[in-house]
Design an enzyme around this catalytic site. Structure first.
Site, PDB file in Angstrom:
ATOM      1  N   GLU A  12      -3.185   0.040   8.197  1.00  0.00           N
ATOM      2  CA  GLU A  12      -2.038   0.092   9.292  1.00  0.00           C
ATOM      3  C   GLU A  12      -2.471  -0.283  10.006  1.00  0.00           C
ATOM      4  O   GLU A  12      -2.998  -0.140  11.359  1.00  0.00           O
ATOM      5  CB  GLU A  12      -1.649   1.913   9.033  1.00  0.00           C
ATOM      6  N   TYR A  69      -4.037   1.950  15.972  1.00  0.00           N
ATOM      7  CA  TYR A  69      -2.845   2.034  16.856  1.00  0.00           C
ATOM      8  C   TYR A  69      -2.990   1.728  18.322  1.00  0.00           C
ATOM      9  O   TYR A  69      -1.857   0.772  18.599  1.00  0.00           O
ATOM     10  CB  TYR A  69      -2.197   2.833  16.466  1.00  0.00           C
ATOM     11  N   ASN A  82      -7.084   1.703  10.024  1.00  0.00           N
ATOM     12  CA  ASN A  82      -5.425   1.906  10.726  1.00  0.00           C
ATOM     13  C   ASN A  82      -5.853   2.153  12.279  1.00  0.00           C
ATOM     14  O   ASN A  82      -6.758   2.844  12.708  1.00  0.00           O
ATOM     15  CB  ASN A  82      -5.704   3.639   9.938  1.00  0.00           C
ATOM     16  N   ARG A  96       1.080  -1.582   0.227  1.00  0.00           N
ATOM     17  CA  ARG A  96      -0.302   0.260   0.341  1.00  0.00           C
ATOM     18  C   ARG A  96       0.636   0.742  -0.453  1.00  0.00           C
ATOM     19  O   ARG A  96       1.729   1.402   1.065  1.00  0.00           O
ATOM     20  CB  ARG A  96      -1.311  -0.103   1.494  1.00  0.00           C
ATOM     21  N   HIS A 105      -2.681  11.355   0.712  1.00  0.00           N
ATOM     22  CA  HIS A 105      -2.507  10.908   2.099  1.00  0.00           C
ATOM     23  C   HIS A 105      -2.213  11.430   2.936  1.00  0.00           C
ATOM     24  O   HIS A 105      -0.333  12.630   3.036  1.00  0.00           O
ATOM     25  CB  HIS A 105      -1.507   9.586   2.238  1.00  0.00           C
ATOM     26  N   GLU A 120      -7.219   8.753   6.112  1.00  0.00           N
ATOM     27  CA  GLU A 120      -7.742   9.667   7.593  1.00  0.00           C
ATOM     28  C   GLU A 120      -8.087  10.553   7.492  1.00  0.00           C
ATOM     29  O   GLU A 120      -7.775  11.360   7.577  1.00  0.00           O
ATOM     30  CB  GLU A 120      -5.888   9.039   8.737  1.00  0.00           C
TER      31      GLU A 120
END
Length: 465
Positions: free
Chosen positions: A368, A308, A306, A83, A127, A172
């Site tokens: 991600e 985290y 994504n 990606r 992005h 995002e």
């Protein structure tokens, strides 16, 4: 691989996609090469005090020239997909108008090289590197920027649609709108709530416009989606105040983007919260025009997640004695990455299950997932990043549990292939599976990259004798 004579007891489906991710501004460098125009991140980095180490994206990882070496690195790990994002100002230096063929040629070479290596390209169109020329005309708070994005998406999909089958419109939207326009921590560095709300809406709207335009250009087997960063909201205690704080966070951070995309409306409680805070007036939302919400909710083929960490929410409204008992302690230093984020793999499973239960996307890619740790080469030249190995294995177990619960997880992409320019942190945070010596641009696979290669090769990681 497993011990001799061992049997694999936990594995992923054969068609499950293992990949890794980067973004253009973070790895390409060569920001003045071959007619590329300025982006808002070039401008932002020139402002004093915006980047912690005073750096910018002009060197990055020199991926623009070393892309073939990086494909070889991915081939060594055996990844199924890569990606990456396209730098809009490489294609349209002024945001729209004259096409820069030299910029587009770079991505055509990259895509062809990936396909030759049997690596599936997943192309992210945006992005965060908006052409500065469009920012000069108002940027994302202006609807016209969304129209320009749709034109850009249509042109790129027309030129690469015969080879690229996985497309992401935006990465995002929360970061684009809130970090960039409300908090000022990212480009363009604004601190304006109204501009942030308009930017969020126009980014989502442009996703819909772009998806509709791209459908006319790509084959039927192409898959189109968008990527959201999502964070489970956990109240610090069972108190009503903490639960209410978690609800408010969830409405702002998660549902403000999920609900328009999958339900065609902004969350009612989130709108109410913003009206109570004075961020929105009573009556119709001022940035929404007729037909916008149905455009935003255009059907897509997948959602990119994504993930985290989680958020632990504590209310500041009540005294400690009135807001007890507290059950969730702050994360200990041992559980924090170099970004100060808690390592919490269970939150990934929780988020995947929630998406399937409440929003039912046709497929979900974990686009991600990664961690920043600074350890570098030892005296033997080896990068023994055991913490990252544990992070990856823990989060892959979470994905496996979600698969067992019949969540349609189609793939998992590690952030990131390379140590790189980490936005406002400059080159001070290292997320890569490969160590980058920024002076020589030498790449060295860390232990985590080698371990990821083993997991990919076996399609799993747990064994019994």
């Amino acid at each position: 691989m497993g011990p001799p004579g061992a049997r694999l007891v936990r594995e992923f489906p054969e068609d499950f996609v293992f990949g890794t991710s980067t973004s253009a501004f973070q790895v390409e460098g060569n920001t003045q090469a071959d007619g590329r125009g300025d982006s808002i991140w070039d401008s932002f980095a020139r402002r004093a005090g915006t980047i912690s180490d005073g750096s910018d994206g002009s060197p990055a990882c020199d991926h623009y020239r070393r892309w073939a070496d990086d494909i070889d690195l991915m081939r060594r790990m055996g990844v199924d997909a890569y990606r990456f994002s396209m730098a809009w100002p490489r294609i349209f230096p002024n945001g729209r108008g004259a096409l820069n063929e030299a910029g587009l040629d770079f991505y055509q070479r990259l895509v062809d090289g990936l396909l030759e290596a049997d690596i599936e390209p997943m192309l992210t169109l945006y992005h965060w590197d908006l052409p500065q020329a469009l920012q000069d005309r108002g940027g994302w708070p202006e609807r016209d920027t969304g129209l320009a994005f749709a034109d850009y998406a249509q042109l790129v999909s027309r030129r690469l649609g015969d080879r690229v089958k996985l497309w992401v419109t935006h990465n995002e939207p929360w970061c684009i709108s809130v970090l960039g326009h409300e908090l000022g921590e990212h480009a363009p560095g604004l601190q304006d709530v109204e501009a942030s709300l308009r930017a969020a809406h126009n980014v989502l709207l442009s996703h819909g416009w772009a998806t509709e335009a791209m459908r006319t250009e790509v084959p039927e087997d192409a898959r189109l989606g968008i990527v959201l960063n999502l964070t489970p909201a956990h109240p610090a205690s069972p108190s009503e105040a903490d639960r209410e704080e978690a609800r408010r966070f969830d409405a702002r951070f998660n549902r403000w983007f999920l609900d328009p995309l999958f339900r065609g409306q902004y969350p009612e409680d989130g709108v109410r919260d913003r009206r109570l805070s004075g961020e929105l007036p009573e009556g119709p939302l001022p940035f929404v025009q007729e037909g916008d919400m149905s455009t935003i909710a255009v059907p897509t083929d997948f959602l990119g997640l994504n993930y985290y960490s989680r958020a632990i929410l504590r209310s500041g409204a009540l005294a400690e004695a009135d807001n007890a008992p507290r059950e969730l302690d702050p994360p200990s230093a041992e559980t924090l990455t170099d970004m100060g984020w808690e390592v919490h793999p269970d939150g990934l499973e929780e988020t995947l299950r929630r998406l399937a239960d409440e929003y039912a996307p046709p497929a979900i890619y974990v686009t991600e997932n990664g961690c920043a740790y600074a350890m570098g080469p030892d005296e033997e030249g080896r990068i023994r990043d055991e913490q990252r190995v544990e992070f990856l294995e823990g989060h892959l177990r979470a994905v496996a549990r979600a698969l067992e619960a019949e969540v349609p997880v189609a793939g998992y992409f590690v952030w990131s292939l390379l140590d790189n320019f980490e936005w406002a942190h400059g080159y001070t945070k290292r997320f890569g599976l490969a160590w980058v010596d920024y002076e020589t641009q030498t790449r060295t696979l860390k232990d985590s990259g080698l371990r990821y290669a083993e997991i990919i090769a076996s399609r799993g990681w747990e064994y019994e004798s």
